[in-house]
Design an enzyme around this catalytic site. Structure first.
Site, PDB file in Angstrom:
ATOM      1  N   GLU A 250       0.871  -1.058  -0.095  1.00  0.00           N
ATOM      2  CA  GLU A 250      -0.076  -0.018  -0.045  1.00  0.00           C
ATOM      3  C   GLU A 250       0.991   1.302  -0.088  1.00  0.00           C
ATOM      4  O   GLU A 250       1.481   1.580   0.977  1.00  0.00           O
ATOM      5  CB  GLU A 250      -0.979  -0.088   1.167  1.00  0.00           C
ATOM      6  N   CYS A 284      -1.758   9.259   2.678  1.00  0.00           N
ATOM      7  CA  CYS A 284      -1.665   8.771   1.475  1.00  0.00           C
ATOM      8  C   CYS A 284      -2.665   9.302   0.236  1.00  0.00           C
ATOM      9  O   CYS A 284      -2.500   9.200  -0.832  1.00  0.00           O
ATOM     10  CB  CYS A 284      -1.554   7.326   1.475  1.00  0.00           C
TER      11      CYS A 284
END
Ligand code: NDP
Length: 496
Positions: A250, A284
């Site tokens: 991720e 993110c």
């Protein structure tokens, strides 16, 4: 508790590192406040954690999943009871405002509860055999020791996204948190043991990137789940690839809000402020680009945006009036500032912020002003690279089609959003946007944990794995297909 020395928790036992060394972690909002001293672990510590985990796996994998779930339910209860304390620590460790830290701890609770529910499901599949008196069942089975490597920006929630599906599926875990936010992970593991997790099933070892790399290289660690930058993700992926090791990545993002000419401007303004400047842009999924369709309201909207950005309260997150905390380190703040300077050299216009905030109450932290750049062109570095700070680049476009093309014009594919009242264009965008997450009339941040939620990205944001929902189980389980033949004779598939 803050300021103490924290030992590695190896399978439920607190241990000094074999290295005999420690590192220190300070509050990014106040560099004089020591959060703690942490063991600087080495390969010998890792070997010890692996040895204990191997033994624990033999029992844990055979423990009925509903019993495994009881531990997660209890851990959720303990986390709930300690929510305020954990959030305050999280704020001091990362700098994020307390309200956000409370939200992050709630995410841990939600994640534990969701995956505890899986203890009574963990569904596989049944299928029809082509032969008489024969059945086919496919079940999920645990894989073994999972190496969990996490980033600093969500040091409670992101490890919980990994820990909960790994444990409920019957695996055992070793967590290496970022050295920039090690304490929250320590408290997660401590609470799992308070909840009754059998010894050996979880360990946390503190250390730097070399320790993460050693985990990826270790043959007894069967799964690596990494949340971090794309650069590190690629390195880890290469190591795991050479070993055919399961690896879930991720990674970074370059997220955008597309605002069409019929957008609800008030909603858009709020969404941009939260998406771009919340968590000081250190998510993110932070909104890093605003792709604005040209219209007669653009100028006045940008003026409102500047005013609202300038009005955001910046400071220590423990003071609840503050909406924006610091960046995580002096080094990271330099990096963000350099991005802005290069963008200006490339031709972008700095219309808000663009400087370090170092006076008064802010002098001991790594604060950075919410920053807005206009005249950004899609090919500029600032339009393509992840900044990971409170910096919004505005790119003006003529049409929906151009907006979609520019939104997709990056190597990342995590989160993209569209603001419009036009249902047709909104739905078309969900088909065309190249990202693992898309939002309609909401900013790029705000993923939830639950059955249909699947957190993760496309392109350089990851390798297809998902967290936060049921699909996370795919990282931590392997399938086994069982053929049951009760015909009492030899039956030959494809022949009889
Ligand atoms: P890094 O990639 O620098 O570090 C991530 C983790 O990997 C840390 O624990 C780090 O340890 C460790 N690490 C460093 N080098 C290696 C190596 N060679 N092998 C194995 N592990 C290693 O990321 P940051 O911590 O700076 O986090 C920010 C990044 O994370 C951003 O790009 C952000 O977008 C991304 N992120 C992605 C999310 C997602 O779900 N897609 C969610 C949150 C963040 P150490 O820090 O101790 O050196």
């Amino acid at each position: 508790m803050l300021g103490n020395s924290f030992l590695n928790n190896i399978g439920g036992e607190l241990k000094l590192s074999f290295s005999g060394e420690e590192f220190e972690k300070y509050n990014p909002a106040d560099q004089n406040q020591l959060i703690g001293k942490f063991q600087k672990s080495n390969i010998e510590d890792l070997e010890e954690a692996v040895k204990i985990a191997k033994i624990a796996f033999k029992t844990w994998k055979n423990t009925p999943a509903p019993q495994r779930a009881e531990i997660l339910y209890k851990a959720a209860e303990i986390t709930s009871a300690e929510k305020n304390k954990l959030a305050e620590i999280l704020t001091q460790e990362t700098g994020k405002p307390l309200i956000e830290a409370l939200g992050e701890i709630q995410e841990v609770i939600d994640t534990y509860l969701f995956f505890a529910g899986e203890g009574r499901r963990l569904y596989g599949m049944t299928g029809q055999s082509e032969l008489y008196n024969k059945s086919i069942i496919t079940i999920r089975q645990p894989i073994g020791i999972c190496g969990l490597i996490s980033a600093w920006n969500f040091p409670s929630a992101v490890p919980s996204w990994k820990i909960a599906p790994a444990l409920i599926s019957g695996n055992v875990i070793i967590l290496k948190p970022s050295e920039k936010a090690p304490l929250s992970g320590y408290l997660l593991i401590e609470n799992l043991y308070k909840a009754g997790l059998p010894k050996g099933c979880a360990s946390i070892i503190f250390g730097y990137g070399d320790l993460g790399q050693a985990m990826a290289e270790h043959d007894d660690i069967k799964v690596i789940s990494l949340t971090g930058s794309t650069t590190i993700g690629k390195k880890v992926s290469e190591i795991c690839g050479a070993k055919l090791k399961k690896c879930a990545l991720e990674l970074g993002g370059k997220n955008a809000i597309v605002a069409l000419e019929d957008a609800n401007q008030a909603l858009l303004l709020e969404g941009i402020l939260w998406g771009a400047f919340g968590t000081a842009g250190q998510r993110c999924t932070s909104t890093s680009r605003l792709i604005l369709q040209k219209s007669d309201w653009n100028k006045s909207f940008i003026e409102k945006l500047i005013k609202a950005a300038n009005n955001l309260k910046i400071g220590n997150g423990l003071n609840q009036v503050n909406q924006i905390g610091p960046l995580i380190s002096a080094e990271h703040r330099e990096k963000v500032n350099d991005f802005v300077s290069r963008a200006v050299k490339d031709g972008a216009k700095l219309i808000c912020g663009g400087q370090k905030l170092e006076s008064g109450d802010l002098k001991n932290g790594y604060f950075y002003a919410p920053t807005i750049l206009t005249d950004v062109k899609p090919e500029m570095e600032i339009a393509k690279q992840e900044v990971f700070g409170p910096v919004l680049s505005i790119i003006e476009v003529n049409s929906f089609e151009e907006a979609i093309e520019i939104a997709n014009n990056t190597d990342y594919g995590l989160s993209l959003a569209i603001y419009t009242q036009n249902i047709n264009l909104a739905m078309q965008s969900t088909n065309q946007l190249e990202a693992g997450l898309t939002y309609i009339n909401a900013p790029t941040i705000g993923a939830e944990c639950g059955g249909a939620s699947a957190f993760g990205g496309w392109k350089n944001t990851g390798n297809g794995s998902r967290e936060g929902g049921i699909l996370a189980l795919d990282t931590y389980t392997q399938y086994k297909t069982i053929y049951l033949d009760y015909s009492e004779k030899l039956q030959k598939a494809q022949i009889d």
